[in-house]
Design a protein around this motif. Structure first.
Motif, short mmCIF file in Angstrom:
data_model
loop_
_atom_site.label_atom_id
_atom_site.label_comp_id
_atom_site.label_asym_id
_atom_site.label_seq_id
_atom_site.Cartn_x
_atom_site.Cartn_y
_atom_site.Cartn_z
N UNK A 96 0.83 -1.21 0.00
CA UNK A 96 0.00 0.00 0.00
C UNK A 96 0.86 1.26 0.00
N UNK A 97 1.88 1.29 0.85
CA UNK A 97 2.74 2.47 0.94
C UNK A 97 3.53 2.65 -0.35
N UNK A 98 4.04 1.57 -0.90
CA UNK A 98 4.84 1.68 -2.12
C UNK A 98 4.01 2.16 -3.29
N UNK A 99 2.77 1.73 -3.38
CA UNK A 99 1.89 2.21 -4.46
C UNK A 99 1.69 3.72 -4.38
N UNK A 100 1.59 4.24 -3.16
CA UNK A 100 1.39 5.68 -3.01
C UNK A 100 2.65 6.48 -3.36
N UNK A 101 3.81 5.87 -3.27
CA UNK A 101 5.04 6.60 -3.51
C UNK A 101 5.64 6.42 -4.88
N UNK A 102 5.07 5.58 -5.71
CA UNK A 102 5.64 5.36 -7.04
C UNK A 102 5.33 6.53 -7.96
N UNK A 103 6.22 6.75 -8.92
CA UNK A 103 6.08 7.90 -9.80
C UNK A 103 4.88 7.79 -10.73
N UNK A 104 4.46 6.57 -11.00
CA UNK A 104 3.38 6.37 -11.96
C UNK A 104 2.00 6.46 -11.33
N UNK A 105 1.90 6.78 -10.05
CA UNK A 105 0.61 6.92 -9.37
C UNK A 105 0.31 8.39 -9.12
N UNK A 106 -0.93 8.66 -8.76
CA UNK A 106 -1.38 10.05 -8.57
C UNK A 106 -1.46 10.44 -7.11
N UNK A 107 -0.98 9.58 -6.20
CA UNK A 107 -1.02 9.92 -4.78
C UNK A 107 0.01 10.99 -4.47
N UNK A 108 -0.28 11.80 -3.46
CA UNK A 108 0.60 12.89 -3.00
C UNK A 108 0.74 14.00 -4.01
N UNK A 110 1.63 16.49 -6.93
CA UNK A 110 2.86 16.79 -7.65
C UNK A 110 4.04 16.99 -6.72
N UNK A 111 3.89 16.69 -5.43
CA UNK A 111 4.99 16.85 -4.48
C UNK A 111 5.96 15.69 -4.65
N UNK A 112 7.00 15.91 -5.46
CA UNK A 112 7.95 14.84 -5.75
C UNK A 112 8.75 14.43 -4.52
N UNK A 113 9.00 15.39 -3.64
CA UNK A 113 9.76 15.08 -2.42
C UNK A 113 8.95 14.14 -1.52
N UNK A 114 7.66 14.41 -1.37
CA UNK A 114 6.82 13.55 -0.53
C UNK A 114 6.69 12.16 -1.13
N UNK A 115 6.53 12.07 -2.47
CA UNK A 115 6.40 10.76 -3.10
C UNK A 115 7.68 9.95 -2.95
N UNK A 116 8.83 10.61 -3.04
CA UNK A 116 10.09 9.89 -2.86
C UNK A 116 10.23 9.36 -1.44
N UNK A 117 9.82 10.16 -0.46
CA UNK A 117 9.87 9.69 0.92
C UNK A 117 8.93 8.52 1.17
N UNK A 118 7.75 8.55 0.56
CA UNK A 118 6.81 7.44 0.72
C UNK A 118 7.36 6.17 0.08
N UNK A 119 7.96 6.31 -1.11
CA UNK A 119 8.55 5.14 -1.77
C UNK A 119 9.71 4.57 -0.96
N UNK A 120 10.51 5.44 -0.35
CA UNK A 120 11.61 4.98 0.50
C UNK A 120 11.07 4.21 1.71
N UNK A 203 6.44 15.66 -12.72
CA UNK A 203 5.59 14.50 -12.44
C UNK A 203 4.63 14.28 -13.58
N UNK A 204 4.53 13.02 -14.04
CA UNK A 204 3.63 12.68 -15.14
C UNK A 204 2.26 12.24 -14.65
#
Length: 229
Positions: A96-108, A110-120, A203-204
């Motif tokens: 669940x957490x990884x799906x929210x942090x991946x670049x190809x999802x719409x969670x978070x 356009x905040x790229x910093x937040x998405x990278x932290x979630x993926x980490x 962000x795409x």
């Protein structure tokens, strides 16, 4: 695009490892009968798992029975039950957490910093999930090996490593490697003299569609038209 592809591959492998961990939890082939001595032809094979034990006969008939008392189980089986249940829950949380942090999802957004932290965080959770699978599997394997070479244990009580042990090792390795790769796809970005986690580029996921170019006026470089009467 390479970063996104690595995320998708590592996430797919991690989900595969999580499914393998679920199968390891349900399988009864943690310990199998050891064929020792002159009588190697037996009519039945005994399997011992963390939830039940089964007897498989050469005729194809199999009988399984769950353990009557949990407190009467050996310490390795009790720890395996708890850790495998924790691993299954943490695997679901990691997905669940990884799906929210991946670049190809719409969670978070356009905040790229937040998405990278979630993926980490998702990658680290996958690594912890692999450790939760590795500990009970290795503990049970160590117990089986010690009892096998212990001369005080009767031959009929000696066991060998079952298929679930090897599948558990493979699941733990896949989970930890996939989590490490997923965590490494969150690069460090320099901002204000400090390095922070974040995705480079735009962000795409939530990027607005580019507006069409305005129509250009029609210009004619040809000669002026003649008037005909």
């Amino acid at each position: 695009m390479v970063n996104t592809g690595m995320q998708l591959i590592s996430f797919t492998c991690a989900v595969t490892g999580w499914i393998m961990a679920i199968a390891v939890t349900a399988l009864p082939q943690w310990k199998v009968s050891a064929f020792i001595g002159s009588n190697i032809l037996t009519s039945e094979i005994k399997w011992e798992g963390i939830w039940m034990n089964c007897i498989y006969q050469t005729t194809g008939h199999m009988q399984c029975k769950t353990y009557d008392s949990m407190l009467a189980l050996p310490p390795d089986i009790q720890a395996a039950r708890a850790l495998m249940c924790v691993a299954i829950f943490m695997g679901w949380l990691s997905c669940t957490v990884s799906c929210c942090g991946m670049k190809c999802t719409t969670c978070a957004g356009d905040d790229r910093r937040a998405k990278a932290g979630i993926a980490l965080a998702g990658g680290l959770l996958f690594i912890l999930t692999g450790l939760c699978v590795l500990i009970p599997v290795s503990w049970t394997a160590n117990t089986v090996v010690q009892d096998f070479y212990n001369p005080n244990v009767p031959l009929m009580h000696k066991r060998e490593l079952g298929q679930a042990i090897y599948l558990g090792w493979a699941s733990a390795v896949i989970l930890m490697i996939s989590g490490a790769v997923l965590s490494s796809t969150c690069p460090l970005m320099e901002r204000d003299g400090r390095y922070r986690r974040g995705y480079a580029g735009r962000s795409f996921a939530n990027s607005p569609a580019s507006a069409p170019d305005p129509p250009k006026p029609i210009t004619s470089n040809s000669l002026p038209m003649k008037e005909y009467v």
